[in-house]
Design an enzyme around this catalytic site. Structure first.
Site, PDB file in Angstrom:
ATOM      1  N   SER A  90       0.854  -1.239  -0.095  1.00  0.00           N
ATOM      2  CA  SER A  90       0.079  -0.078   0.006  1.00  0.00           C
ATOM      3  C   SER A  90       1.073   1.361  -0.030  1.00  0.00           C
ATOM      4  CB  SER A  90      -0.771   0.073   1.395  1.00  0.00           C
ATOM      5  OG  SER A  90      -1.639   1.441   1.442  1.00  0.00           O
ATOM      6  N   TYR A 103      -2.695  -0.628  10.260  1.00  0.00           N
ATOM      7  CA  TYR A 103      -2.591  -0.837   8.649  1.00  0.00           C
ATOM      8  C   TYR A 103      -1.295  -0.574   8.271  1.00  0.00           C
ATOM      9  CZ  TYR A 103      -3.943  -0.999   3.757  1.00  0.00           C
ATOM     10  OH  TYR A 103      -3.864  -1.065   2.452  1.00  0.00           O
TER      11      TYR A 103
END
Ligand code: NAD
Length: 258
Positions: free
Chosen positions: A132, A144
């Site tokens: 990501s 995350y």
């Protein structure tokens, strides 16, 4: 001849979003795709795509998938570790259970997949891990972000360890891509994200899938250990866009006053 003709490829998290688009794109290029997801199997039929239930955090599920692949095909030529989970709590708020759950899916799930399917992978096999833009920055979603940074470390070790066996491992880093995951993002985030992105808009799943096809194909045969952003240029400017935009705004306002 498709670009990944006859290759047996597993895509995790393939029930929707980027994983579904990647599974379809790989199948269009001739792959035999096993699309795996913890969610219900979608009500679609795509030629050369079969669905299997799999929770990437569950070693028994991976073993069952391995047995299936061994019996059906005798090998695995590609693995796309796409399944992932976001959690939008900030540093001061994140609960331990959520932190651990995010890590179990985004990092441990990838380790289990590679470990379990490796014995079925011949020379020339390719693994793509889905990181990501958060893995390249200090994005506020702390669990995350930290999990995707950890995935970068895992990917680099894997590219070094598996290279001598002729197996490549690469990581892609999507920016803001329109999927069910981002549909729940706050509107202010979307607006700020557009402002931070030189292309000025979010990406689509069809702008990520072709890169995955390329990395699974022989066209990328000397690309190993790479990390490739798919983010409309957001990472490249490292925050400098805001300075440039501010100066440009000021210059425009000044010229209006002339
Ligand atoms: P999504 O939520 O739309 O799809 C994710 C899929 O993963 C779902 O089908 C879900 O059921 C599956 N999944 C979740 N936990 C699982 C588990 N334990 N086992 C098996 N499957 C599981 O998300 P998406 O936007 O398509 O994201 C795909 C990947 O891309 C993720 O790794 C995500 O972190 C990454 N990513 C997405 C964006 C974005 O903007 N959409 C940006 C950067 C990175």
């Amino acid at each position: 001849m498709g670009r990944v003709e006859g290759r047996v490829i597993v895509v995790t998290g393939a029930a929707r979003g980027q994983g579904a688009a990647e599974a379809a794109a790989l199948a269009r290029e001739g792959a035999v795709v096993v699309a795996a997801d913890v969610a219900e199997i979608p009500d679609t039929t795509i030629p050369y795509v079969s669905y299997r239930k799999l929770d990437v955090t569950c070693p028994e599920d991976w073993q069952a998938l391995r047995t299936f692949l061994e019996e059906q095909y005798g090998r695995v030529d590609g693995l796309v570790n796409n399944a992932g989970l976001t959690h939008r709590a900030r540093l001061g708020e994140v609960a331990l259970a959520d932190w651990e759950h995010v890590f179990s899916v985004n990092v441990t799930g990838v380790l289990l997949g590679i470990q379990t399917l490796l014995p079925l992978m011949p020379r020339g096999a390719s693994i793509v891990n889905v990181g990501s833009l958060a893995a390249l920055t200090g994005h506020y979603t702390v669990a995350y972000t930290a999990s995707k940074w950890a995935l970068r470390g895992l990917s680099r070790v894997a590219s070094m360890e598996l290279g001598p066996r002729g197996i490549r491992v690469n990581t892609i880093h999507p920016g803001y891509i329109e999927t069910p995951m981002t549909a729940s993002a706050p509107p202010a985030f979307l607006k700020a994200n557009d402002a931070a992105t030189p292309l000025g808009r979010p990406g689509t799943v069809h702008e990520v899938a072709p890169l995955v096809v390329f990395l699974l194909s022989g066209e990328s045969s000397y690309i190993n250990g790479a990390e490739i952003p798919v983010d409309g240029g957001q990472w490249a400017h490292g925050g400098a866009k805001f300075l440039s935009d501010a100066l440009q705004r000021e210059a425009m306002e000044r010229s209006k006053g002339d």
